[in-house]
Write an enzyme that holds these catalytic residues in place. Structure first.
Site, PDB file in Angstrom:
ATOM      1  N   CYS A  92      -5.156  -2.349   3.060  1.00  0.00           N
ATOM      2  CA  CYS A  92      -5.006  -2.085   4.492  1.00  0.00           C
ATOM      3  C   CYS A  92      -6.015  -2.903   5.289  1.00  0.00           C
ATOM      4  O   CYS A  92      -6.188  -4.088   5.054  1.00  0.00           O
ATOM      5  CB  CYS A  92      -5.122  -0.590   4.749  1.00  0.00           C
ATOM      6  SG  CYS A  92      -4.687  -0.087   6.431  1.00  0.00           S
TER       7      CYS A  92
ATOM      8  N   GLU B 222       0.829  -1.203   0.000  1.00  0.00           N
ATOM      9  CA  GLU B 222       0.000   0.000   0.000  1.00  0.00           C
ATOM     10  C   GLU B 222       0.868   1.259   0.000  1.00  0.00           C
ATOM     11  O   GLU B 222       1.844   1.355   0.745  1.00  0.00           O
ATOM     12  CB  GLU B 222      -0.894  -0.002   1.240  1.00  0.00           C
ATOM     13  CG  GLU B 222      -1.719   1.252   1.431  1.00  0.00           C
ATOM     14  CD  GLU B 222      -2.398   1.305   2.791  1.00  0.00           C
ATOM     15  OE1 GLU B 222      -3.290   2.159   2.976  1.00  0.00           O
ATOM     16  OE2 GLU B 222      -2.042   0.492   3.679  1.00  0.00           O
TER      17      GLU B 222
ATOM     18  N   LYS C  53      -9.557   1.987  -2.386  1.00  0.00           N
ATOM     19  CA  LYS C  53      -9.933   1.525  -1.052  1.00  0.00           C
ATOM     20  C   LYS C  53     -11.315   2.053  -0.678  1.00  0.00           C
ATOM     21  O   LYS C  53     -11.602   3.243  -0.817  1.00  0.00           O
ATOM     22  CB  LYS C  53      -8.896   2.001  -0.033  1.00  0.00           C
ATOM     23  CG  LYS C  53      -9.111   1.481   1.367  1.00  0.00           C
ATOM     24  CD  LYS C  53      -8.013   1.972   2.298  1.00  0.00           C
ATOM     25  CE  LYS C  53      -8.224   1.472   3.717  1.00  0.00           C
ATOM     26  NZ  LYS C  53      -7.199   1.995   4.646  1.00  0.00           N
TER      27      LYS C  53
END
Length: 510
Positions: free
Chosen positions: A383, A272, A331
């Site tokens: 994440c 990430e 995300k």
């Protein structure tokens, strides 16, 4: 058990119950990774159940609050590290945010204690092995999504290496939690129950462990092709150096050099936000790597931050470069006070003066499809999205491989990366798919469909983890139904004892 020991325990609980509950909650954090003492996930809730026996609703709420405080102060202390040490927030603000989270999470345990003392107060097997486990499951589900949710330290995750993990492909982590809490409840009659209760409770709990062990050998999905060589690039750039201007070129060169060392590998994955730059700021750099990868027969999946100039929004994304096509995943689950800030404008002005981050990321769409890479349909999470089992269900009908990219540098040498790896193992197990996990400084890993860690990189060192993965197709029972069956079952189990108790009160008024 005789009345004297029971009376003595009740007196002890009345005097020191809050401290005992606090200690039990703190001890329960050791049930999770890295300690992974999973029996504590049964013993510690059992202690709380015993403390709740005979407690008035207000007292039961206090005991639940103390338990939750012990669990979250000890289990999520790393929030302070992320907010203060690396986020550069003032000490008081970091402590305030941490205390606020702990208070919110602890309130859920207080609510369970209060509700059970209010609606199912009488000692019985229905209370211990039906109402308490069902209420616990519903509570953990609620705190996993209300106000964005925080599913950390759900009891089921502690069983990643216990026989109960066999239930994960059937009903997800919440079914594992239910089996664990039934066991905890069944232990209460050994101290508080009648002779009949003590004989009956193990008969109810033992089959859960036998069934879980039997299910562990069950294959729910099938291979859908040959093995694919994968290389995961872990740059291990310290978070406090990553965004410094004089360290920028070194970071870009590090990822270029490490990527070039494995060109020819079918799939290369970065973590990430791997680079200290927005995607458009390193366009030529990315174009060169893409060209080299295309010539070598490699596809790239790169964690990058992106600024969309058309709508003036920032995204935390993953860029897949495959077959001459570029595909973005953004995300969806953003971190409160990390990636977006639910605060009024005057607070943002203060944050700007304090040199704190104050710009919000924009969440991606909920219906994003799997991305194309290495000839596969890849289900992506970024994440802590991998902490939400239901988040990946939408892509499993087409996805043959899972990829999670994470920046764990925010948490230093704490328990957080170990806890997140444990949750990622559940995502692979629930889906019956390989999961490729790329992290900035660990724990980078390749996880098999049975939840086992096939290979892992060392923490805090630059390393390229290489290994094969295999595409899988088909759906586990959990992938077909999601959380709803176990939630409905828990709701029915919870309502049944409460209904019986209410009927008795109507029949036999005081």
């Amino acid at each position: 058990m005789s009345a004297v020991p029971v009376a003595a325990m009740q007196a002890l609980a009345s005097r020191y119950g809050g401290w005992v509950a606090l200690a039990a909650g703190a001890a329960c954090s050791l049930a999770f990774a890295p300690a992974e003492l999973f029996p504590l996930a049964v013993v510690c809730p059992m202690v709380l159940f015993l403390l709740w026996e005979g407690a008035a609703p207000r007292r039961a709420a206090f005991l639940g609050l103390a338990y939750g405080a012990g669990l979250y102060f000890s289990g999520t202390y790393w929030i302070y590290t992320a907010v203060h040490v690396f986020g550069k927030a003032p000490t008081w603000l970091a402590l305030f945010l941490m205390a606020g989270l702990v208070a919110i999470m602890s309130a859920y345990y207080a609510l369970v204690g209060w509700a059970l003392a209010r609606f199912v107060p009488q000692p019985s097997l229905r209370r211990w092995i039906v109402a308490l486990p069902a209420a616990w499951v519903l509570m953990e589900w609620l705190r996993g999504w209300v106000l964005s949710g925080f599913p950390w330290l759900e009891v089921g995750y502690a069983h990643s290496d216990s026989p109960l993990a066999g239930f994960a492909p059937v009903g997800g982590v919440h079914l594992v939690t239910l089996a664990s809490m039934v066991t905890a409840g069944a232990a209460v009659p050994a101290i508080r129950g009648t002779a009949r209760d003590r004989a009956t409770a193990p008969v109810v709990a033992a089959p859960a462990w036998t069934a879980g062990a039997a299910l562990q050998g069950r294959a729910w999905t099938t291979p859908a092709g040959e093995e694919i060589p994968v290389a995961i690039v872990q740059g291990a750039v310290p978070q406090d150096l990553k965004w410094q201007d004089d360290h920028r070129d070194a970071t870009l060169e590090l990822y270029r050099r490490m990527t070039r060392s494995v060109l020819g590998t079918r799939l290369i994955v970065w973590p990430e936000a791997a680079l200290p730059a927005l995607a458009h700021e390193v366009g030529p750099y990315l174009a060169q790597l893409w060209e080299e990868a295309e010539r070598s027969g490699s596809d790239l999946m790169l964690g990058l931050l992106r600024y969309d100039a058309d709508n003036k929004r920032y995204y935390n994304g993953l860029l897949a470069l495959s077959g001459g096509e570029a595909d973005w995943y953004y995300k969806r689950r953003l971190v409160p006070f990390g990636e977006f800030f639910p605060v009024p404008s005057f607070v943002r002005s203060w944050m700007r003066l304090m040199s704190l981050t104050y710009v919000d990321m924009t969440p991606g769409g909920d219906d994003q499809p799997a991305v194309d890479a290495a000839g596969q349909k890849v289900g992506v999470t970024i994440c802590y999205e991998d902490a939400y089992g239901s988040e990946q269900l939408g892509v499993l009908r087409e996805a043959t491989l899972l990829v999670n990219v994470t920046n764990n540098a925010w948490f230093g040498d704490s328990t957080a990366p170990h806890q997140q790896l444990q949750m990622a193992r559940f995502r692979a197990l629930e889906a019956g798919r390989y999961l490729v996990r790329a992290t900035s400084n660990g724990i980078t890993a390749i996880i098999a469909p049975d939840g086992s860690v096939v290979k892992r990189a060392a923490q805090f060192v630059p390393e390229v983890l290489q290994g094969p993965v295999r595409p899988f197709s088909g759906l586990t029972p959990y992938a077909r139904t999601g959380n709803w069956p176990v939630l409905l079952l828990s709701a029915l189990l919870l309502l049944a004892p409460a209904g019986v108790a209410a009927a008795r009160r109507r029949r036999d008024p005081p």
